[in-house]
Design an enzyme around this catalytic site. Structure first.
Site, PDB file in Angstrom:
ATOM      1  N   SER A  67       0.841  -1.188   0.000  1.00 46.01           N
ATOM      2  CA  SER A  67       0.000   0.000   0.000  1.00 46.01           C
ATOM      3  C   SER A  67       0.880   1.243   0.000  1.00 46.01           C
ATOM      4  CB  SER A  67      -0.904  -0.028   1.247  1.00 46.01           C
ATOM      5  OG  SER A  67      -1.067   1.276   1.751  1.00 46.01           O
ATOM      6  N   LYS A  68       0.524   2.181  -0.883  1.00 46.33           N
ATOM      7  CA  LYS A  68       1.294   3.412  -1.001  1.00 46.33           C
ATOM      8  C   LYS A  68       1.330   4.171   0.308  1.00 46.33           C
ATOM      9  CE  LYS A  68       0.744   4.867  -5.762  1.00 46.33           C
ATOM     10  NZ  LYS A  68       0.256   5.905  -6.643  1.00 46.33           N
ATOM     11  N   ARG A  69       0.230   4.079   1.027  1.00 42.16           N
ATOM     12  CA  ARG A  69       0.130   4.872   2.242  1.00 42.16           C
ATOM     13  C   ARG A  69       0.744   4.166   3.443  1.00 42.16           C
ATOM     14  NH1 ARG A  69      -4.941   5.195   3.386  1.00 42.16           N
ATOM     15  NH2 ARG A  69      -5.461   4.011   1.530  1.00 42.16           N
ATOM     16  N   LYS A  70       0.515   2.853   3.524  1.00 41.23           N
ATOM     17  CA  LYS A  70       0.920   2.173   4.756  1.00 41.23           C
ATOM     18  C   LYS A  70       2.303   1.527   4.694  1.00 41.23           C
ATOM     19  CE  LYS A  70      -3.779   0.902   5.739  1.00 41.23           C
ATOM     20  NZ  LYS A  70      -4.339  -0.223   5.018  1.00 41.23           N
ATOM     21  N   ASP A  71       2.738   1.171   3.504  1.00 43.60           N
ATOM     22  CA  ASP A  71       4.025   0.476   3.426  1.00 43.60           C
ATOM     23  C   ASP A  71       5.113   1.432   2.913  1.00 43.60           C
ATOM     24  OD1 ASP A  71       3.050  -2.153   4.184  1.00 43.60           O
ATOM     25  OD2 ASP A  71       1.991  -2.153   2.269  1.00 43.60           O
TER      26      ASP A  71
END
Ligand code: GLU
Ligand code: ZN
Length: 483
Positions: free
Chosen positions: A241-245
């Protein structure tokens, strides 16, 4: 030039995704392995999500990884004329038809239909072209399209699961599937190596490619082979995920990962070299890489493993090279590139090259990223120790025995021979009188000198720091504890 022609075709998104880096690397490895040509084409046609510095970002990240290209960078936006021309040829030959349906009309009509999507309403209506008509591709009613994929084998897509998709919007914009295929045709691409997420669009592209080959006046271009690379997943086996990883390549560079380590790790995401050894030099990767050996199951992007591998690459550097590589973090004023968002720990005046060269081997063994170096060595250059309060509390302020030990160490250190071996033996002996193991007895000394509980080997550090500074810091720590 004969040989395979491959391209890396990223859409600029503001940062360079690790998945893009892996795709770029596999294209590069394949091109270098086969003596082919590696092309960079930046697909910048989405005007809203497109900025010049983002192109720069792609090029800089690829240069950092050492992925050199043979042709390009080409900007897709400069090739719009070709896309329009191809769409016109398809239209003139009956592969595209006009459609003036609104979304609402379509939704109303198709509700409850067995086949999802657009219902082919306008296929035979021959609506005159205007700014209200999109152009749709007439997907053959029966049969199927086969995608020949080197990794997955033949993947069959029955036509009845494809609607007549839009190729040109009513505002004249040619959509990505055609633009992308037209550029692959004009660049004579032989192998399309890209992420698995694009597989569902591939049959559309194969259909349009085939249709173009049948348009009079359009060059017949052989179909490329495909290789859809497995998805990258996180620890929970979910798509990254772009946001979480942590997926931005730039941030790995900022943290001090070495490009060779990063490339080595990326190569293992879906592929593995022969033998058990995972640390493999770039030349061996090039030698051994085969597309058909790429796996089709998702690959776990494991930051811990990457970090571990980076540590191994750091330890394998020569001492001089390690010092050199540390420059952007330890003497940023002297380097062209420096990590973003990092506060300098010390000034140019406080830093001392000679001392750092002596200290470097002590930390080279202990860091996994170059970005860890400054906090490990700052006590050599700063006048005031930067204390980690928890460690100060634990080893000095909140520990009367630790303070006692410090007091005794001060008086002993005043006269002993100033060498790491003697300082070691002295501390060991002193600790024993308190019934402490060395690990325990050196803790308050380490904290007084470095401000922290971890760092480079203590006695070697003290030797380099000198008697005067050592004694002063031990004394100051006691004063700081205020008891
Ligand atoms: N530019 C598209 C993307 O980045 C297509 C890539 C390709 O065809 O390789 O998703
Ligand atoms: Zn319609």
């Amino acid at each position: 030039m004969t040989g395979p022609r491959v391209r890396f075709a990223p859409s600029p998104t503001g940062f360079f995704h690790v998945g893009s880096a892996r795709t770029s690397l596999f294209n590069w490895l394949f091109a270098r392995q086969t003596g082919g040509t590696f092309i960079l084409r930046i697909e910048d046609t989405d005007a809203e999500r497109n900025r010049d510095e983002w192109h720069e970002g792609i090029i800089t990240a690829m240069a950092w990884l050492g992925l050199d290209f043979d042709e390009g960078p080409f900007l897709q936006s400069a090739l719009l004329g070709d896309h329009v021309e191809a769409a016109e040829a398809l239209f003139a030959n009956g592969h595209l038809y006009t459609c003036d349906c609104t979304r609402e009309e379509i939704d109303e009509r198709i509700e409850g239909n067995a086949k999802p999507g657009y219902d082919g309403h306008c296929r035979e209506r021959h609506v005159p072209r205007s700014e209200h008509t999109a152009l749709r591709f007439a997907v053959p009613a029966s049969g199927s399209t086969v995608v020949h994929d080197i990794i997955r084998g033949d993947v069959v897509f029955p036509h009845d699961s494809y609607e007549d998709f839009i190729v040109v919007k009513s505002n004249g914009v040619v959509l990505y599937p055609l633009a992308n295929a037209v550029d692959d045709r004009s660049m004579a691409i032989t192998h399309i190596i890209r992420g698995e997420d694009l597989l569902p669009t591939t049959p559309k592209q194969v259909m349009m490619w085939e249709a173009l080959n049948h348009c009079p006046g359009v060059d017949v271009v052989p179909h490329p082979e495909y290789a859809h690379l497995p998805m990258l997943v996180n620890e929970q086996r979910k798509k990254l995920s772009k946001r979480k990883d942590p997926v931005a390549v730039e941030s790995y560079r900022d943290q001090g990962y070495l490009p060779d380590a990063f490339v080595n790790y990326l190569a293992l995401l879906g592929w593995s070299p022969r033998g058990d050894e995972e640390i493999v030099p770039r030349s061996t990767l090039v030698e051994q890489f085969r597309l058909k050996d790429v796996s089709h199951s998702p690959a776990f992007f494991d930051v811990k493993k990457l970090t571990h591998m980076n540590g191994e690459y750091i330890r394998a550097l020569s001492a001089a090279e390690f010092v050199d590589r540390c420059a952007p973090w330890v003497r940023p004023w002297s380097t062209q590139w420096r990590p973003t968002d990092r506060e300098a720990c010390w000034t140019k005046e406080q830093f001392n090259d000679e001392l750092f060269a002596k200290v470097a081997p002590l930390v080279q063994e202990r860091v996994a990223t170059l970005g860890e170096v400054p906090t490990m060595v700052d006590f050599f250059f700063l006048d005031d120790v930067a204390f980690d309060e928890a460690s100060f509390e634990k080893t000095i302020a909140g520990d009367p025995v630790g303070r006692d030990l410090l007091r005794r160490a001060i008086s002993t250190f005043e006269t002993v021979e100033w060498s790491s071996a003697v300082l070691h033996d002295t501390t060991l002996a002193l600790g024993e009188t308190f019934g402490m193991a060395l690990r325990k007895s050196q803790a308050p000394i380490r904290c007084a000198i470095t401000g922290r509980s971890v760092g480079p080997p203590l006695f070697e550090s003290l030797e380099l720091l000198g008697r005067e500074v050592t004694l002063r810091r031990m004394h100051d720590a006691l004063v700081r504890a205020g008891v």
